[in-house]
Design a protein around this motif. Structure first.
Motif, PDB file in Angstrom:
ATOM      1  N   ASN A 137       0.816  -1.211   0.000  1.00  0.00           N
ATOM      2  CA  ASN A 137       0.000   0.000   0.000  1.00  0.00           C
ATOM      3  C   ASN A 137       0.850   1.261   0.000  1.00  0.00           C
ATOM      4  N   SER A 138       1.995   1.244  -0.629  1.00  0.00           N
ATOM      5  CA  SER A 138       2.919   2.371  -0.520  1.00  0.00           C
ATOM      6  C   SER A 138       2.769   3.404  -1.630  1.00  0.00           C
TER       7      SER A 138
ATOM      8  N   GLY B 169      -6.404   5.264  -6.390  1.00  0.00           N
ATOM      9  CA  GLY B 169      -6.449   6.152  -5.256  1.00  0.00           C
ATOM     10  C   GLY B 169      -6.433   7.596  -5.682  1.00  0.00           C
ATOM     11  N   PRO B 170      -6.882   8.440  -4.827  1.00  0.00           N
ATOM     12  CA  PRO B 170      -7.550   8.060  -3.585  1.00  0.00           C
ATOM     13  C   PRO B 170      -8.955   7.522  -3.841  1.00  0.00           C
TER      14      PRO B 170
ATOM     15  N   ARG C  45     -11.150  -1.026   0.340  1.00  0.00           N
ATOM     16  CA  ARG C  45      -9.921  -0.865  -0.419  1.00  0.00           C
ATOM     17  C   ARG C  45     -10.137  -1.412  -1.826  1.00  0.00           C
TER      18      ARG C  45
ATOM     19  N   SER D  15      -5.244   0.017  -2.645  1.00  0.00           N
ATOM     20  CA  SER D  15      -5.311   1.449  -2.379  1.00  0.00           C
ATOM     21  C   SER D  15      -5.229   1.672  -0.871  1.00  0.00           C
ATOM     22  N   ARG D  16      -5.065   2.901  -0.488  1.00  0.00           N
ATOM     23  CA  ARG D  16      -5.173   3.216   0.941  1.00  0.00           C
ATOM     24  C   ARG D  16      -6.616   2.950   1.352  1.00  0.00           C
ATOM     25  N   GLU D  17      -6.788   2.470   2.553  1.00  0.00           N
ATOM     26  CA  GLU D  17      -8.136   2.173   3.053  1.00  0.00           C
ATOM     27  C   GLU D  17      -8.903   3.468   3.288  1.00  0.00           C
TER      28      GLU D  17
END
Length: 110
Positions: free
Chosen positions: A18-19, A26-27, A89, A102-104
């Motif tokens: 998830n970096s 995303g977002p 996600r 993706s970021r949660e």
């Protein structure tokens, strides 16, 4: 017959983390729908992604459930329990493989 192995490093855009790797959706935005228990997810389309995988988890749970695999970067989730906070996600699917998550994003169903 002797086995031979080829060592190949996976390109950054296909590593499963998830970096913020290029190619990762995303977002992701979560908004309340007009009906009770409804949440809408939306994110920017990625030109070379053929599909997207969506997962859901209850807040503070390590267990993720695959909701769906879809083509468009917009998804409506219905039937959620009002007052419960959920995490979501998304991963992009390419012909070469699947991106990282993706970021949660979290949202409490109304």
């Amino acid at each position: 017959m002797k086995n031979s192995f080829i060592k190949i490093e996976v390109p950054e855009e296909f590593r499963n983390d998830n970096s913020g790797i290029p190619g990762t959706p995303g977002p992701v935005y979560a908004t309340l729908g007009s009906l009770p228990g409804e949440i809408l997810l939306q994110w920017d389309s990625i030109g070379n992604a053929s599909k997207y995988v969506i997962e859901i988890s209850k807040i503070n749970s390590a267990k993720w459930l695959k909701l769906d695999i879809i083509k468009d970067p917009l998804y409506c989730i219905t039937g959620l329990k009002p007052g419960v906070e959920y995490s979501f996600r998304v991963a992009a699917v390419y012909t070469e493989g699947t991106s990282g998550w993706s970021r949660e994003v979290t949202k409490k169903a109304k």
